[in-house]
Design an enzyme around this catalytic site. Structure first.
Site, mmCIF file in Angstrom:
data_model
loop_
_atom_site.group_PDB
_atom_site.id
_atom_site.type_symbol
_atom_site.label_atom_id
_atom_site.label_comp_id
_atom_site.label_asym_id
_atom_site.label_seq_id
_atom_site.Cartn_x
_atom_site.Cartn_y
_atom_site.Cartn_z
ATOM 1 N N ASP A 7 -38.388 43.730 -39.404
ATOM 2 C CA ASP A 7 -39.173 44.398 -38.154
ATOM 3 C C ASP A 7 -39.493 45.686 -38.602
ATOM 4 O O ASP A 7 -39.262 46.274 -39.517
ATOM 5 C CB ASP A 7 -37.896 44.387 -37.192
ATOM 6 C CG ASP A 7 -36.715 45.500 -37.121
ATOM 7 O OD1 ASP A 7 -36.678 46.188 -38.120
ATOM 8 O OD2 ASP A 7 -36.053 45.416 -36.340
ATOM 9 N N CYS A 64 -33.850 44.906 -41.299
ATOM 10 C CA CYS A 64 -34.166 45.794 -39.992
ATOM 11 C C CYS A 64 -33.380 46.937 -40.106
ATOM 12 O O CYS A 64 -33.091 47.348 -41.195
ATOM 13 C CB CYS A 64 -33.592 44.819 -38.643
ATOM 14 S SG CYS A 64 -31.986 44.300 -38.724
ATOM 15 N N THR A 66 -30.456 48.028 -39.109
ATOM 16 C CA THR A 66 -28.925 47.739 -39.643
ATOM 17 C C THR A 66 -28.913 46.446 -40.569
ATOM 18 O O THR A 66 -27.642 46.483 -41.218
ATOM 19 C CB THR A 66 -27.902 47.724 -38.497
ATOM 20 O OG1 THR A 66 -28.338 46.740 -37.692
ATOM 21 C CG2 THR A 66 -28.119 49.028 -37.559
ATOM 22 N N HIS A 97 -19.832 33.149 -54.842
ATOM 23 C CA HIS A 97 -19.164 32.675 -53.958
ATOM 24 C C HIS A 97 -19.580 31.570 -52.904
ATOM 25 O O HIS A 97 -18.924 30.685 -52.780
ATOM 26 C CB HIS A 97 -18.017 33.576 -53.504
ATOM 27 C CG HIS A 97 -17.221 34.199 -54.483
ATOM 28 N ND1 HIS A 97 -16.013 34.783 -54.115
ATOM 29 C CD2 HIS A 97 -17.216 34.340 -55.867
ATOM 30 C CE1 HIS A 97 -15.473 35.425 -55.235
ATOM 31 N NE2 HIS A 97 -16.162 34.973 -56.346
ATOM 32 N N HIS A 133 -15.870 26.888 -55.021
ATOM 33 C CA HIS A 133 -16.972 27.470 -54.414
ATOM 34 C C HIS A 133 -17.785 26.333 -53.703
ATOM 35 O O HIS A 133 -18.378 26.703 -52.485
ATOM 36 C CB HIS A 133 -17.774 28.290 -55.102
ATOM 37 C CG HIS A 133 -16.764 29.715 -55.365
ATOM 38 N ND1 HIS A 133 -16.190 30.469 -54.840
ATOM 39 C CD2 HIS A 133 -16.627 30.104 -56.672
ATOM 40 C CE1 HIS A 133 -15.629 31.149 -55.388
ATOM 41 N NE2 HIS A 133 -15.825 31.242 -56.821
#
Length: 149
Positions: A7, A64, A66, A97, A133
């Site tokens: 964004d 973005c 955060t 993992h 995994h």
């Protein structure tokens, strides 16, 4: 091929990641946004996630401010395991993992040098396919199937 999208809050960092792709001869497709004008991250997060889920791209990167909103969005697409990483250890471990196929970055959280190190680690770490995994990733996928009913 790597799918990338952001964004407005992730635009500058996305341009730095694209420069990394060019310098390292990595094929990519830019799903937007294409400027700093205000826009909504769900549009770009889902575009990248759909490209990865459909096989058009091997992996994706979403950015973005955060990394939180765009990672939540990407994870709504069936088949996506998007990890928000702010260090190289997490980037390595989510590949080893969780076989994560999309990386989320917070442009307001990590600087350019760290972000490029995270991208490099994410793209260059293979999923080793250890039984434990694989079993855990299969459990995530089964949960996804169950909640889609």
């Amino acid at each position: 091929m790597i799918a990338i999208g952001c964004d407005h809050g992730g635009y500058d960092l996305k341009q730095e990641v694209i420069n990394y792709f060019v310098e390292n001869h990595i094929e990519y497709h830019d799903y937007g946004c294409y400027g700093k004008g205000s826009c909504d991250y769900p549009e770009y997060g889902q575009a990248v996630a759909r490209a990865v889920a459909s096989g058009q791209a091997q992996r994706g990167i979403v950015i973005c401010t955060t990394g939180i909103g765009i990672s939540i969005t990407a994870n709504k697409v069936k088949g996506i395991r998007c990890a928000l990483c702010s260090d190289t250890v997490s980037a390595r471990l989510t590949r080893e993992h969780n076989n994560a196929n999309v990386l989320a970055l917070g442009a307001g959280i990590v600087g350019t040098n760290l972000a490029l190190g995270i991208v490099d680690t994410f793209l260059n770490t293979a999923f080793p396919g250890e039984e434990k995994h694989c079993r855990r990733v299969a459990a995530i996928q089964a949960l996804e199937e169950e909640t889609m009913k």
